[in-house]
Write an enzyme that holds these catalytic residues in place. Sequence first.
Site, PDB file in Angstrom:
ATOM      1  N   ASP A  39      63.472 -20.918  83.052  1.00 32.14           N
ATOM      2  CA  ASP A  39      62.196 -20.843  83.945  1.00 32.14           C
ATOM      3  C   ASP A  39      61.506 -21.992  84.757  1.00 32.14           C
ATOM      4  O   ASP A  39      61.484 -23.007  83.962  1.00 32.14           O
ATOM      5  CB  ASP A  39      60.980 -20.071  83.177  1.00 32.14           C
ATOM      6  CG  ASP A  39      60.075 -19.337  84.145  1.00 32.14           C
ATOM      7  OD1 ASP A  39      59.818 -18.150  84.121  1.00 32.14           O
ATOM      8  OD2 ASP A  39      59.104 -20.285  84.633  1.00 32.14           O
ATOM      9  N   ILE A  40      61.306 -22.058  85.824  1.00 32.58           N
ATOM     10  CA  ILE A  40      60.934 -23.305  86.510  1.00 32.58           C
ATOM     11  C   ILE A  40      59.675 -23.850  86.254  1.00 32.58           C
ATOM     12  O   ILE A  40      59.355 -24.923  86.451  1.00 32.58           O
ATOM     13  CB  ILE A  40      60.939 -22.902  88.302  1.00 32.58           C
ATOM     14  CG1 ILE A  40      61.398 -24.218  88.973  1.00 32.58           C
ATOM     15  CG2 ILE A  40      59.775 -22.161  88.586  1.00 32.58           C
ATOM     16  CD1 ILE A  40      61.661 -24.113  90.424  1.00 32.58           C
ATOM     17  N   ASN A  97      57.547  -8.103  82.691  1.00 34.19           N
ATOM     18  CA  ASN A  97      56.392  -7.559  83.553  1.00 34.19           C
ATOM     19  C   ASN A  97      56.826  -6.519  84.668  1.00 34.19           C
ATOM     20  O   ASN A  97      57.690  -6.778  85.125  1.00 34.19           O
ATOM     21  CB  ASN A  97      55.770  -8.907  84.061  1.00 34.19           C
ATOM     22  CG  ASN A  97      55.172 -10.058  83.145  1.00 34.19           C
ATOM     23  OD1 ASN A  97      54.539  -9.423  82.319  1.00 34.19           O
ATOM     24  ND2 ASN A  97      55.333 -11.103  83.318  1.00 34.19           N
ATOM     25  N   GLU A 105      56.101 -10.771  89.366  1.00 35.58           N
ATOM     26  CA  GLU A 105      55.878 -11.557  90.794  1.00 35.58           C
ATOM     27  C   GLU A 105      57.231 -11.560  91.417  1.00 35.58           C
ATOM     28  O   GLU A 105      57.270 -11.646  92.594  1.00 35.58           O
ATOM     29  CB  GLU A 105      55.511 -13.072  90.405  1.00 35.58           C
ATOM     30  CG  GLU A 105      54.340 -13.352  89.845  1.00 35.58           C
ATOM     31  CD  GLU A 105      52.947 -13.390  90.795  1.00 35.58           C
ATOM     32  OE1 GLU A 105      53.257 -13.427  92.100  1.00 35.58           O
ATOM     33  OE2 GLU A 105      51.883 -13.499  90.438  1.00 35.58           O
ATOM     34  N   VAL A 106      58.200 -11.543  90.530  1.00 37.02           N
ATOM     35  CA  VAL A 106      59.686 -11.174  91.500  1.00 37.02           C
ATOM     36  C   VAL A 106      60.287 -10.014  91.476  1.00 37.02           C
ATOM     37  O   VAL A 106      60.473  -9.560  90.217  1.00 37.02           O
ATOM     38  CB  VAL A 106      60.624 -12.579  90.755  1.00 37.02           C
ATOM     39  CG1 VAL A 106      61.945 -12.528  91.577  1.00 37.02           C
ATOM     40  CG2 VAL A 106      59.942 -14.056  90.885  1.00 37.02           C
ATOM     41  N   HIS A 110      63.581  -9.202  85.313  1.00 40.54           N
ATOM     42  CA  HIS A 110      64.074 -10.404  84.488  1.00 40.54           C
ATOM     43  C   HIS A 110      63.022 -10.094  83.224  1.00 40.54           C
ATOM     44  O   HIS A 110      61.972  -9.568  82.910  1.00 40.54           O
ATOM     45  CB  HIS A 110      63.492 -11.541  85.218  1.00 40.54           C
ATOM     46  CG  HIS A 110      62.038 -11.550  85.668  1.00 40.54           C
ATOM     47  ND1 HIS A 110      61.871 -10.840  86.935  1.00 40.54           N
ATOM     48  CD2 HIS A 110      60.883 -12.196  85.488  1.00 40.54           C
ATOM     49  CE1 HIS A 110      60.549 -10.767  87.361  1.00 40.54           C
ATOM     50  NE2 HIS A 110      60.116 -11.616  86.371  1.00 40.54           N
ATOM     51  N   HIS A 112      61.777 -12.291  79.979  1.00 35.54           N
ATOM     52  CA  HIS A 112      61.241 -13.708  79.607  1.00 35.54           C
ATOM     53  C   HIS A 112      61.706 -13.858  78.178  1.00 35.54           C
ATOM     54  O   HIS A 112      61.478 -12.820  77.394  1.00 35.54           O
ATOM     55  CB  HIS A 112      59.976 -13.747  79.751  1.00 35.54           C
ATOM     56  CG  HIS A 112      59.396 -13.751  81.130  1.00 35.54           C
ATOM     57  ND1 HIS A 112      59.045 -14.873  82.124  1.00 35.54           N
ATOM     58  CD2 HIS A 112      58.989 -12.659  82.148  1.00 35.54           C
ATOM     59  CE1 HIS A 112      58.743 -14.515  83.136  1.00 35.54           C
ATOM     60  NE2 HIS A 112      58.462 -13.255  83.058  1.00 35.54           N
TER      61      HIS A 112
HETATM   62  P1  AMP Z   1      57.100 -12.522  86.415  1.00 28.12           P
HETATM   63  O1  AMP Z   1      55.687 -12.883  86.748  1.00 28.12           O
HETATM   64  O2  AMP Z   1      57.131 -11.742  85.368  1.00 28.12           O
HETATM   65  O3  AMP Z   1      57.768 -12.115  87.745  1.00 28.12           O
HETATM   66  O4  AMP Z   1      57.616 -13.936  86.361  1.00 28.12           O
HETATM   67  C1  AMP Z   1      58.321 -14.652  87.360  1.00 28.12           C
HETATM   68  C2  AMP Z   1      58.773 -16.000  86.747  1.00 28.12           C
HETATM   69  O5  AMP Z   1      60.033 -16.451  87.722  1.00 28.12           O
HETATM   70  C3  AMP Z   1      57.796 -16.994  86.603  1.00 28.12           C
HETATM   71  O6  AMP Z   1      57.643 -17.510  85.145  1.00 28.12           O
HETATM   72  C4  AMP Z   1      58.388 -18.128  87.291  1.00 28.12           C
HETATM   73  O7  AMP Z   1      57.897 -19.348  86.929  1.00 28.12           O
HETATM   74  C5  AMP Z   1      59.685 -17.937  87.356  1.00 28.12           C
HETATM   75  N1  AMP Z   1      60.492 -18.578  88.683  1.00 28.12           N
HETATM   76  C6  AMP Z   1      60.144 -18.426  89.869  1.00 28.12           C
HETATM   77  N2  AMP Z   1      60.740 -18.970  90.750  1.00 28.12           N
HETATM   78  C7  AMP Z   1      61.980 -19.384  89.833  1.00 28.12           C
HETATM   79  C8  AMP Z   1      62.941 -20.185  90.191  1.00 28.12           C
HETATM   80  N3  AMP Z   1      63.266 -20.676  91.416  1.00 28.12           N
HETATM   81  N4  AMP Z   1      63.654 -20.800  89.169  1.00 28.12           N
HETATM   82  C9  AMP Z   1      63.306 -20.309  87.888  1.00 28.12           C
HETATM   83  N5  AMP Z   1      62.209 -19.723  87.531  1.00 28.12           N
HETATM   84  C10 AMP Z   1      61.590 -19.304  88.606  1.00 28.12           C
END
Ligand code: AMP
Length: 125
Positions: A39-40, A97, A105-106, A110, A112
């Site tokens: 995770d970034i 999530n 968010e994405v 995914h 975690h």
């Molecule tokens: P979520 O809120 O469950 O969608 O988590 C999205 C996660 O993606 C967050 O913990 C971010 O820090 C992580 N994230 C977003 N962009 C990147 C990226 N380019 N590389 C690695 N992790 C990322």
Amino acid sequence: MPIDATQPYDDQNIFAKILRGEIPSTKVYEDQWAYAFEDINPQAEVHTLVIPKGHYVSWDDFSAKASDAEIGGFVRAVGEVARAKGLVEPGYRLLANIGQHGGQEVPHLHVHICGGQPLGPMIAR
Ligand code: AMP
């Protein structure tokens, strides 16, 4: 901004770009079914993300539409990463999530994997 988990899959999302190698990531593990990377913005000493290679918006989408082979492969990959990180003996947390209330968010499923320290309460107060 949290996403709507019922939206169609958008292949321009950032994790789709990571899977295609269009943007960089710190790879932890890869097999036929899954890709894992750091995770970034880590929220714990260990914070690794595992994503399926298939195009699934969320856990809901995946659990409803993925094949048994995809689901099995993905679940095995999550376990493999946690073992490789040495997290089994001290313990760890899996989190997926989903949508607005989940704070997703994405829009590519995914999981975690967090650990390396005591993680505290499951839900923020
Ligand atoms: P979520 O809120 O469950 O969608 O988590 C999205 C996660 O993606 C967050 O913990 C971010 O820090 C992580 N994230 C977003 N962009 C990147 C990226 N380019 N590389 C690695 N992790 C990322």
